[in-house]
Scaffold this motif. Structure first.
Motif, PDB file in Angstrom:
ATOM      1  N   GLY A 380       0.823  -1.209   0.000  1.00  0.00           N
ATOM      2  CA  GLY A 380       0.000   0.000   0.000  1.00  0.00           C
ATOM      3  C   GLY A 380       0.855   1.257   0.000  1.00  0.00           C
ATOM      4  N   LEU A 381       1.910   1.249   0.815  1.00  0.00           N
ATOM      5  CA  LEU A 381       2.813   2.402   0.841  1.00  0.00           C
ATOM      6  C   LEU A 381       3.452   2.621  -0.523  1.00  0.00           C
ATOM      7  N   ARG A 417      -4.347   1.389   4.871  1.00  0.00           N
ATOM      8  CA  ARG A 417      -3.753   1.449   3.525  1.00  0.00           C
ATOM      9  C   ARG A 417      -4.837   1.334   2.447  1.00  0.00           C
TER      10      ARG A 417
END
Length: 455
Positions: A380-381, A417
């Motif tokens: 997600g990051l 996220r």
């Protein structure tokens, strides 16, 4: 009428903030709202505090100290602000009753209503983290149960349970593992600490209990109960000191730093990481990398560029000399973790493209020690940062992989996220790929909310 003496300690802290009375009141009101207990303090209210008035509710005093600690970037106590310690044992420093503290924590964890969860869920930069000299050998002798006795088998069973809970936590998330860990502390670990044992077994069980507290804190972090996690961490530090287990103490203290870093509190993250690194009892290279990597992240968040890069170089150098298996190191520090730390340092220092490249390297290096949850969170990051540099299609591809793995996870951090994906893709819905990814993320969040396990 008794004339109050001005609160000189509070005055000194107030002057250090460089706030006006009105700004102090506004910030305290903001912290109160975060805690689910809104306040309507005014400049006049702050003036009365400085003149010596003591808020009647212990929670109000705690709120004032937290407000000041956030501004000044260091831990503060009630005494630092000139306030008395409450008589209520719930606000006293833990440590006097090891078993009672564990049971109290476990019951908050298992029995909390949603209202009580909010009350214990918020991170505090004002929390006083005990140093090694504060905890080593200072626990009171435990009151033994003459009808129960433990040996090495019981110690081994607790250690094995911690290992299994780590796998459950990594594969399914803290919302699954948290209630199990809390119940295990209350129903199994606490009675073992009351049982009769030899000195060697007693210390071994205290050490195992410390790591159980660490795990419980880690699962609470994953659910977003950061205040409760801090309480578990402090109890774990105290138990490690009682066990004379220096390594457990450093491992837990590093976990406190990780929590602060993940929440964006760079100064305390660096301070805790440095304290853990200074106290670590071994210079083994992989262990040194385990500590230095976290120092680098804390420094980067604090905008201490030189120190961050120096610590990152030290991490790389230590890893190049490491010969022991990663599984023998706390946290299983490996090449993929180093790549993740490099990504976080680069991002905090403004190198978004470099951060994306390091995250790609992380995913190439992942092995069996890396959890399914971390794949979702780090993926997600990476997608968020790919979008930040303008690579929409690439970001959607990464988010697609994240969403494939997301449904079986019950993790507050993973939820965050996916929520970020929904928010960040909303302006791009004219793009067909972005629209499909956005709608899929929204649908999965709704399904997850409906299927969330009750605790």
């Amino acid at each position: 009428m008794v004339e109050r003496a001005p609160n000189e300690k509070l005055r000194r802290l107030f002057h250090e903030t460089e706030w006006t009375l009105r700004q102090f009141a506004q910030q305290a009101n903001r912290v109160g709202t975060e805690r689910g207990a809104p306040r309507r303090y005014s400049a006049q209210t702050v003036w009365t505090w400085l003149q010596g008035a003591v808020p009647r509710e212990p929670e109000s005093r705690s709120l004032i100290v937290e407000t000041l600690a956030r501004r000044l970037g260091r831990a503060l106590t009630l005494a630092d602000a000139g306030f008395p310690q409450p008589e209520d044992s719930a606000h006293k420093r833990t440590g006097s009753d090891v078993v009672g503290d564990l049971v109290e924590l476990g019951r908050v964890h298992v029995d909390s209503s949603r209202r009580r969860v909010v009350g214990v869920g918020l991170f505090s930069v004002a929390l006083a983290i005990p140093g090694w000299s504060d905890v080593i050998g200072r626990a009171q002798a435990l009151q033994s149960n003459p009808h129960a006795r433990i040996g090495q088998a019981e110690v081994d069973s607790v250690r094995e349970m911690v290992t299994r809970l780590k796998h459950i936590d990594g594969d399914f998330g803290g919302q699954y593992a948290r209630p199990i860990a809390a119940t295990f502390l209350v129903d199994t670990v606490a009675p073992y600490l009351r049982a009769s044992a030899t000195g060697h077994i007693r210390k071994a069980m205290l050490s195992a209990a410390a790591m159980t507290c660490y795990l419980a804190g880690w699962t609470a972090v994953d659910e977003g109960l950061n205040g409760l996690a801090q309480r578990y961490y402090v109890k774990g530090l105290e138990l490690a000191g009682a066990a004379d287990d220096h390594m457990a103490y450093c491992h837990i203290l590093r976990g406190v730093s990780v929590q602060a870093a993940n929440l964006g509190y760079g100064v305390p993250a660096a301070r805790y990481a440095n304290a853990a690194a200074e106290a670590v009892p071994s210079a083994e290279p992989r262990l040194r990398a385990f500590m230095a990597g976290q120092q680098a992240h804390g420094y980067a968040l604090s905008r201490a560029r030189t120190e961050a890069l120096d610590s990152l170089f030290e991490t790389e150098r230590a890893m190049s000399r490491a010969t022991s298996p990663a599984s023998n190191t706390p946290g299983g520090y490996n090449a993929s973790t180093l790549a993740y730390h490099t990504a976080q340092v680069r991002y905090a220092l403004g190198d978004v493209k470099g951060s994306v490249a390091s995250l790609r390297e992380h995913f190439k290096l992942r092995d069996a020690l890396d959890s399914r949850r971390s794949a979702v969170i780090f993926g997600g990051l990476m997608a968020e940062r790919q979008l930040e540099v303008g690579h929409l299609d690439e970001a959607c591809g990464t988010w697609s992989d994240v969403l494939d793995a997301y449904p079986t996870l019950y993790s507050g951090r993973a939820d965050d996220r996916v929520r970020a994906a929904v928010e960040l893709l909303a302006p791009h819905r004219k793009n067909a790929t972005a629209r499909v990814t956005h709608e899929r993320a929204r649908a999965l969040l709704a399904q997850k909310s409906a299927a969330r396990p009750s605790v």
